[in-house]
Design an enzyme around this catalytic site. Structure first.
Site, PDB file in Angstrom:
ATOM      1  N   ASP A 258       0.841  -1.197   0.000  1.00 45.56           N
ATOM      2  CA  ASP A 258       0.000   0.000   0.000  1.00 45.56           C
ATOM      3  C   ASP A 258       0.875   1.245   0.000  1.00 45.56           C
ATOM      4  O   ASP A 258       1.965   1.235  -0.565  1.00 45.56           O
ATOM      5  CB  ASP A 258      -0.934  -0.035   1.233  1.00 45.56           C
ATOM      6  CG  ASP A 258      -2.283   0.600   0.971  1.00 45.56           C
ATOM      7  OD1 ASP A 258      -2.322   1.820   0.782  1.00 45.56           O
ATOM      8  OD2 ASP A 258      -3.300  -0.116   0.958  1.00 45.56           O
ATOM      9  N   HIS A 291      -3.625   5.811   3.577  1.00 43.01           N
ATOM     10  CA  HIS A 291      -4.410   4.655   3.143  1.00 43.01           C
ATOM     11  C   HIS A 291      -3.868   3.353   3.730  1.00 43.01           C
ATOM     12  O   HIS A 291      -4.622   2.527   4.267  1.00 43.01           O
ATOM     13  CB  HIS A 291      -4.403   4.615   1.610  1.00 43.01           C
ATOM     14  CG  HIS A 291      -5.380   3.675   1.000  1.00 43.01           C
ATOM     15  ND1 HIS A 291      -5.101   2.340   0.832  1.00 43.01           N
ATOM     16  CD2 HIS A 291      -6.616   3.873   0.490  1.00 43.01           C
ATOM     17  CE1 HIS A 291      -6.138   1.751   0.240  1.00 43.01           C
ATOM     18  NE2 HIS A 291      -7.071   2.655   0.028  1.00 43.01           N
ATOM     19  N   ASN A 383     -13.730   0.654  -6.682  1.00 42.77           N
ATOM     20  CA  ASN A 383     -14.703   1.632  -6.204  1.00 42.77           C
ATOM     21  C   ASN A 383     -15.351   2.465  -7.313  1.00 42.77           C
ATOM     22  O   ASN A 383     -15.748   3.601  -7.084  1.00 42.77           O
ATOM     23  CB  ASN A 383     -14.018   2.599  -5.225  1.00 42.77           C
ATOM     24  CG  ASN A 383     -13.475   1.900  -4.011  1.00 42.77           C
ATOM     25  OD1 ASN A 383     -14.044   0.911  -3.543  1.00 42.77           O
ATOM     26  ND2 ASN A 383     -12.359   2.392  -3.490  1.00 42.77           N
ATOM     27  N   ALA A 393      -7.667  -8.047  -7.960  1.00 41.95           N
ATOM     28  CA  ALA A 393      -8.748  -8.866  -7.398  1.00 41.95           C
ATOM     29  C   ALA A 393      -9.332  -9.813  -8.437  1.00 41.95           C
ATOM     30  O   ALA A 393      -9.819 -10.898  -8.094  1.00 41.95           O
ATOM     31  CB  ALA A 393      -9.845  -7.967  -6.826  1.00 41.95           C
ATOM     32  N   SER A 467     -11.361  -0.882  -0.355  1.00 37.19           N
ATOM     33  CA  SER A 467     -10.048  -0.911   0.299  1.00 37.19           C
ATOM     34  C   SER A 467     -10.162  -1.255   1.776  1.00 37.19           C
ATOM     35  O   SER A 467      -9.263  -1.868   2.356  1.00 37.19           O
ATOM     36  CB  SER A 467      -9.360   0.452   0.167  1.00 37.19           C
ATOM     37  OG  SER A 467      -8.932   0.687  -1.138  1.00 37.19           O
TER      38      SER A 467
END
Length: 526
Positions: A258, A291, A383, A393, A467
């Site tokens: 990240d 984040h 998103n 993913a 997330s």
């Protein structure tokens, strides 16, 4: 943009093989264009003036050529393009090369045995509920002043983001942030008599506000309510975290790929590495975005008063920083390097709360190799509110996680209610988040609306996104792995066993399988 000096020898060699004449004073770009046309190398029009991009040069995912030939080609690339190489794993290993699209075509023609692909850039999005509005140009003759004052408990709130969307301006608006006195000043049009939305969001310490149908006034005062984290957040409780007992992650290693993990009194980070080109490898704690720190807290925040708690506070937590730097970072090569590091350093689970629409075969190969070693990868679905799940993913061997919310998890006047949809069972209060991507690659859903967790500067913030959903699943997977040490061997069956166990814990929320996957995980017997 011309042909760089490093490519001159490649252009001349290809020109000779293709029968393209060259002169000593020849324009290398003109020669290169002739070579490409002669060899039929590109069916599309290439912009000769395009600026250099990052490309990955590596062995192909599925070897069709001898390893010796591929290694020899990689060594020649290192020799030819030394000044253009941004990162190299070794003379005969993968590299990141800065070159123009024309140069990339030439390199593919010269070294046909190699994988040469654009270094896809993956993205973070801190608040998917904040609309992306084009700025409104205000004519000087028809302008007026609007001042927004933001307070909490009577004290000013600095650095709060404010967005104003006038009526009849669906994709346009005004944006600013409050100063140290909690004030933001806007110049708006005299015709802006009312605003459909006024959004105020502080990234930490306070709940956001969403005001609708607000009439123009010279001074608008907005009061924020403070967050009061003190124990497990609603998402952890929804997934029955209390059933973990003493299984708090001991003996399990989790890597968070990240923006880094900032120092925080509620986080214990074992170590990590910074993979951003041109920066110190030790800069893994330099989280400019917050984040990664937020995701880490969902997984592993320690159980202290006046804070939100994580799934597995005793886990060995590693920060692998890929976002930041001059161009924002997050390139496929950075991610692949982080995945390889996690595997080499014995990590059991990798959390990846980012995504892109474009797949990278180089990254896919790294993830496949991690899976062969039994390393479980968990990633956010994305998103964009789209029916296409983002990569990574969407890759095989990765658990893709969508986001759900619950209506009693936040104040009624907060921005979080913009995530509410009609998809779900009204009797439970759960709903599928409006921003969440969906598709066949979704394995599970998890809480991703109004999730309170750690952020830099020793604070806590309530954030939204897939997330935030992914680390919930990563945390539960760590509990399952600790409770079932027999799942570890053999490594090539470990992921299958964990995934099967998680499926047995999934609860149907009355949402379609392409959105909720197997359902919401609830920790029962482990």
């Amino acid at each position: 943009m011309g042909i760089s000096q490093s490519f001159a020898a490649i252009v001349k060699e290809l020109a000779e093989k293709s029968g393209v004449r060259t002169r000593t004073d020849a324009d290398m770009m003109a020669v290169a264009t002739s070579v490409i046309a002669q060899r039929g190398a590109s069916a599309t029009v290439v912009d000769a003036a395009a600026a250099p991009k990052r490309y990955i040069v590596a062995a192909p995912p599925h070897q069709r050529f001898s390893a010796t030939a591929v290694q020899a080609s990689l060594r020649m690339v290192e020799t030819f393009l030394g000044p253009n190489i941004m990162r190299s794993d070794g003379p005969a290993e993968a590299k990141v090369v800065a070159m123009s699209p024309v140069e990339a075509i030439l390199l593919k023609e010269r070294f046909g045995s190699l994988l040469i692909e654009e270094d896809v850039q993956y993205l973070l999005r801190q608040s998917p509920l904040m609309p992306e509005l084009a700025p409104i140009m205000v004519p000087q003759a028809g302008a007026r002043r609007l001042e927004v004052r933001v307070t909490a408990g009577g004290k000013p709130v600095p650095a709060a983001k404010i967005l104003l969307r006038p009526k009849s301006a669906a994709l346009e608006g005004y944006q600013a942030a409050t100063d140290n006195d909690g004030v933001a000043v806007f110049t708006v049009r005299a015709t802006d008599h009312a605003f459909d939305e006024v959004i105020v969001r502080s990234h930490a310490r306070y709940w956001s506000r969403l005001l609708e149908n607000v009439a123009y006034q010279p001074v608008l005062s907005v009061a924020l309510s403070p967050l009061a984290p003190d124990g497990f957040d609603w998402g952890h409780r929804a997934m029955k975290v209390e059933q973990r007992g003493e299984r708090r992650g001991r003996g399990v290693k989790i890597a968070v790929i990240d923006s880094g993990i900032a120092p925080h009194p509620h986080l214990n980070v074992k170590g990590g590495r910074n993979f951003i080109v041109g920066e110190s490898p030790d800069g893994w704690g330099h989280d400019l975005d917050g984040h990664g720190t937020h995701c880490a807290g969902i997984i592993a925040a320690v159980e202290k008063a006046h804070g939100s708690w994580g799934w597995v506070p005793d886990v060995e937590l590693y920060a692998l920083r890929i976002f930041g730097g001059a161009d924002g970072g997050g390139h496929a090569s950075d991610i692949a390097a982080a995945v390889n590091w996690a595997v080499a350093n014995g990590c059991d689970i990798i959390n990846m709360s980012f995504g892109a629409k474009t797949p990278s075969s180089f990254l896919r190969t790294a993830i496949e190799k991690a899976a062969d070693k039994g390393v479980l990868c968990v990633a956010a679905a994305g998103n964009q509110g789209s029916d296409q799940v983002n990569y990574p993913a969407a890759f095989d061997h990765v658990i893709g996680v969508s986001a759900v919310g619950r209506r009693d998890a936040y104040p009624e006047g907060s921005l979080h209610r913009a995530a509410e949809s009609s998809l779900g069972r009204p009797d439970t209060g759960y709903y599928f988040a409006t921003f969440s991507n969906w598709g066949s690659a979704v394995d599970f859903c998890a809480p991703g609306v109004a999730i309170t967790s750690t952020v830099p500067e020793d604070a806590f913030g309530a954030w939204d996104g897939t997330s935030m959903a992914a680390p919930h699943v990563a945390g539960m997977a760590a509990v399952v792995l600790q409770a079932n040490p027999s799942y570890r061997d053999p490594p090539d069956r470990r992921i299958e066993r964990i995934r099967t166990h998680l499926c047995e814990l999934a609860v149907d929320l009355g949402i379609s399988p392409d959105r909720q996957g197997a359902g919401l995980l609830e920790l029962r017997s482990v």
